[in-house]
Motif scaffolding. Structure first.
Motif, mmCIF file in Angstrom:
data_model
loop_
_atom_site.group_PDB
_atom_site.id
_atom_site.type_symbol
_atom_site.label_atom_id
_atom_site.label_comp_id
_atom_site.label_asym_id
_atom_site.label_seq_id
_atom_site.Cartn_x
_atom_site.Cartn_y
_atom_site.Cartn_z
ATOM 1 N N UNK A 5 0.820 -1.211 0.000
ATOM 2 C CA UNK A 5 0.000 0.000 0.000
ATOM 3 C C UNK A 5 0.855 1.262 0.000
ATOM 4 N N UNK A 38 -3.347 7.535 -2.672
ATOM 5 C CA UNK A 38 -2.258 6.814 -3.338
ATOM 6 C C UNK A 38 -1.740 7.596 -4.545
ATOM 7 N N UNK A 39 -1.050 8.697 -4.309
ATOM 8 C CA UNK A 39 -0.663 9.567 -5.427
ATOM 9 C C UNK A 39 0.151 8.870 -6.505
ATOM 10 N N UNK A 40 1.010 7.904 -6.130
ATOM 11 C CA UNK A 40 1.856 7.263 -7.148
ATOM 12 C C UNK A 40 1.074 6.285 -8.009
ATOM 13 N N UNK A 41 -0.182 6.015 -7.624
ATOM 14 C CA UNK A 41 -1.007 5.082 -8.395
ATOM 15 C C UNK A 41 -2.253 5.765 -8.943
ATOM 16 N N UNK A 74 -0.079 2.473 -11.501
ATOM 17 C CA UNK A 74 1.263 2.634 -10.915
ATOM 18 C C UNK A 74 2.334 2.186 -11.907
ATOM 19 N N UNK A 129 3.722 1.640 -1.125
ATOM 20 C CA UNK A 129 4.398 1.791 -2.421
ATOM 21 C C UNK A 129 3.599 2.667 -3.378
ATOM 22 N N UNK A 130 2.293 2.745 -3.159
ATOM 23 C CA UNK A 130 1.445 3.596 -4.012
ATOM 24 C C UNK A 130 1.460 5.055 -3.536
ATOM 25 N N UNK A 131 2.141 5.310 -2.428
ATOM 26 C CA UNK A 131 2.293 6.689 -1.934
ATOM 27 C C UNK A 131 3.663 7.211 -2.362
ATOM 28 N N UNK A 132 4.696 6.551 -1.895
ATOM 29 C CA UNK A 132 6.058 6.870 -2.316
ATOM 30 C C UNK A 132 6.925 5.664 -2.030
#
Lengths: 362, 362, 362
Positions: free
Chosen positions: A330, B58-61, B34, A332-335
């Motif tokens: 989870x 989830x900014x990166x996704x 992502x 990983x989807x932020x940074x």
């Protein structure tokens, strides 16, 4: 001046260029130091008697300095407080920290700590916690006032039973009375069957991007399942006894001692429900004690109707986050490379930059 | 012109410098976006009613833009198709995508989608799927035509039983008839006992390096075990009832609802068998419908003879891949930071470069 | 000259700028090559008959060259030894390597291998292994000499029972004799119930930083739980048979075949105990056979008293480390991207630099 006001004053006198992050060497401290070091903070490990030797094995998580105390109670002594204040320390509480120090001592502790100390009162008192969850409007297991009300599987829990020893499941009042005569010192709780999900949230009152709440934002940093001993393995014994039940006087009885954690994820379609739970719990916390701040965990069971029932709140970093020192499926989807420990350090950095440190400490 | 031909024509008119990757916001969409973002694609999230709020967390996704539709059926409307084509969109189907849209709608959808739509017909029809597996020559559980043939443990499954409710195991015809009178609406399947492995494969018809098949190559990107509720936890209840069986009218019955996933690996010495399964399933798919393309999953049980029995094929990305947004213990041996979502984006990139986009879309 | 002396001589003639790392293509070889390649070593995969095809699927773990032999015994032939020596090869043994080659052949193998070969004698002989554990002073399960002594749950194991078939649990002498008449060919072992932890250690005799032992240092690189088939899934069958016990002649019996691994962590407060176990086992190994070197694994059960009981030692890399080709929740606290395979390569690098290669090979 009450302690809250005193701590705000203390933090206002801190050298914000030289903040230290300190915690007691246990529980999730490796992760907390590891994250703080990545964010460039000076780190202080508080340990009783001597530096814990196993820290030598983990250089990337080893604090820059150790503060050796004689006993946990000693942490609140004038001398130790003075040393921590000199280092501009913000203390990060975790489960063992508060347990070892004692809630009272922690509440009057004169060193600024990350998060809202007042969450403690609600987390440690089962009745207050239940009111919090009820007020939040999240699904919780039913409590039966009398055995006569039993209308489906219930788990019978005894107050103070160490590691859950003696807990049993029953489905009728008759069965209940066959097992025990009275129900004074036990709780009769709806038995919820399903997959156990421990949801690792982070609430920031100062971050203005992301999943917005009335104030600040909510993040999901991971999930785990606790490894409960011996209940998670007892079926092996039952199978190997070919169904016989182990009622000799030396037979092994079920217990629920947490020894570790395993990583899991939930279906993506459940995430709206997951965030709804987190949001409701945070908003209610704002109403009743000014809001929990930083990491917290909801301990849930997801039933086969895909509903989450919330059993408990941990209003601080939980040990299950130790699964993810370099990021979870989870986070990983932020940074990249984001642990809960690192997120705490980031939050302190962000609060310093936006001049809101007093909003995230207490 | 049939839809296949029309889509090939559509893709030939695309601006290949500005391809977008689009999918419905559910199932494995965070991972798909992502991965696509990491590969530099423009991303479009298709959502019903409003943008799903949890994406903010989830900014990166989070996709670059959202395309809000009134209902899932609306996705095939002229207006939405137009918007997607203007963006040179390739749609990535996943389990929920096809389920929500309906197979018929998806088959006639006028926007190019990643993979081979014709796999759907074989994946959703149990008899066709079985023929596929039989044709591939992989081990599958035996189906018994009559109860009289039962010669070992079987699982009795009822058609349309939601979440597997009512399924039971038996070992003899007598036991079978004690439980039900007739077997018209049920399947009697060999009960295979062992460890459940969900194998995440990726078949590229255009990649010329790696584990070579007759055409293209096969990759193993990960493995998981599904968390099935409540069957995976029911033993706890049984133990806590001290062996009594829970036959009161309100007792909990076993069910098999997938709520999430846990990461696992298999012994390295099993990998030749794993690849053999994947290879056979791909080669047979080439024979019968032109070949599945991209991610697929074999749902297997590994017995204590170290044999894999294949139960089902998912001819598209499975939710278990969500465990590995930054790589799995298998994909790490291919390249760092490789999720199935990213692999899809890579495949599109590779097909564009080698001028073979028409071979990986339909 | 004995083989030990000969190998020291061999290694002293090696071109230390051009060392190769070689192993047999199985067990944990992908990880070993992956780690060696990251550390810049030339890598050699030894395979029987032909290059294993699945290696093509994992380019980052594929050895630089393959050495094809006719049979495993062929590895010790003059021709193969010559080729390996020409490449300045250090062979990394793993479970399958030794099993395939045979302990005798391995002990007289004329190519330097990583670690201490003499650990083998102690690992493969249950009585010697037990003496090692007893000498180390770590908690181990009690062995009962006679059924009459049984005073709690015991597991009855039959010598040479493949995959643990026929093992059963009992709690009294009476029950024991109901099940079998004599106890000549069986071991009656205390049945320890709790969470299974497989602890992945690394002992370096040449590293001078970290968790210091009398000589060298100890690291914890990860933990796993083995997936044992069918015992880990058998409860599902029992539940689905509604408690009936499956005694028809074709019923499935419990077995304990390892098919894979799942990642877990233990509570941080257990780490001092974990390191104590590792330390005691290493120090005793120094006493009795000169010390195990490199990766080893303690197979433990953590009870609900939070005590670890040690069942077995694997004195070499274990397959559970394959879960962590890019780091584990423990190795991340040492350095990023550290697998056990990579740690082996690092150790060789370190020994070369400090001119101590003869201390880590045998």
């Amino acid at each position: 001046m009450n302690n809250d006001a005193r701590l705000k004053e203390t933090i206002s006198s801190y050298d914000l260029e030289n903040i230290s992050i300190a915690t007691v060497c246990s529980h999730s401290s490796l992760q907390i130091f590891h994250g703080a070091k990545k964010e460039g903070f000076h780190t202080i490990g508080i340990a009783v008697g001597e530096k814990p030797r196993f820290y030598d094995a983990f250089p990337a998580a080893c604090p820059d300095e150790f503060l050796i105390v004689e006993s946990y109670k000693d942490i609140v002594s004038e001398g130790v407080v003075k040393k921590l204040l000199e280092k501009n320390a913000i203390v990060v509480p975790h489960g063992s920290f508060v347990e070892y120090l004692g809630a009272e001592n922690f509440l009057s502790f004169k060193v600024p700590s990350f998060g809202n100390k007042h969450s403690l009162t609600f987390e440690s008192d089962r009745k207050k916690e239940r009111k919090w969850l009820e007020g939040a409007g999240v699904p919780i297991p039913r409590i039966y006032d009398t055995p006569e009300e039993i209308d489906g599987p219930v788990i019978v829990k005894f107050d103070g039973a160490k590691g859950g020893k003696g807990f049993f499941v029953t489905e009728t009042a008759e069965e209940f009375y066959q097992k025990i005569k009275e129900h004074k010192n036990c709780t009769i709780q709806e038995f919820i069957l399903g997959a156990r999900y421990y949801l690792h949230f982070f609430y920031s009152p100062v971050k203005s991007t992301g999943y917005q709440l009335k104030k600040g934002s909510l993040e999901l940093l991971g999930m785990d399942r606790r490894i409960e001993t011996n209940i998670d393995e007892l079926f092996r014994m039952r199978i190997l006894r070919e169904g016989s039940l182990g009622h000799s006087k030396n037979s092994i009885q079920p217990s629920f001692v947490v020894t570790g954690n395993a990583p899991i994820i939930a279906r993506e379609s459940l995430l709206p429900k997951v965030f709804e739970l987190g949001e409701k719990v945070v908003e209610e916390s704002v109403n009743i004690f000014g809001g929990l701040t930083g990491p917290f965990c909801l301990e849930t069971i997801c039933t086969d109707n895909l509903e989450f029932k919330v059993f408990e709140i941990s209003a601080r970093i939980v040990a299950g986050t130790n699964l993810f020192p370099s990021g979870s499926p989870y986070s990983d989807f932020i940074e990249p490379d984001l642990s809960t420990g690192r997120r705490i350090a980031e939050e302190i950095r962000l609060a310093v930059k936006s001049n809101k440190l007093d909003e995230i400490i207490s």
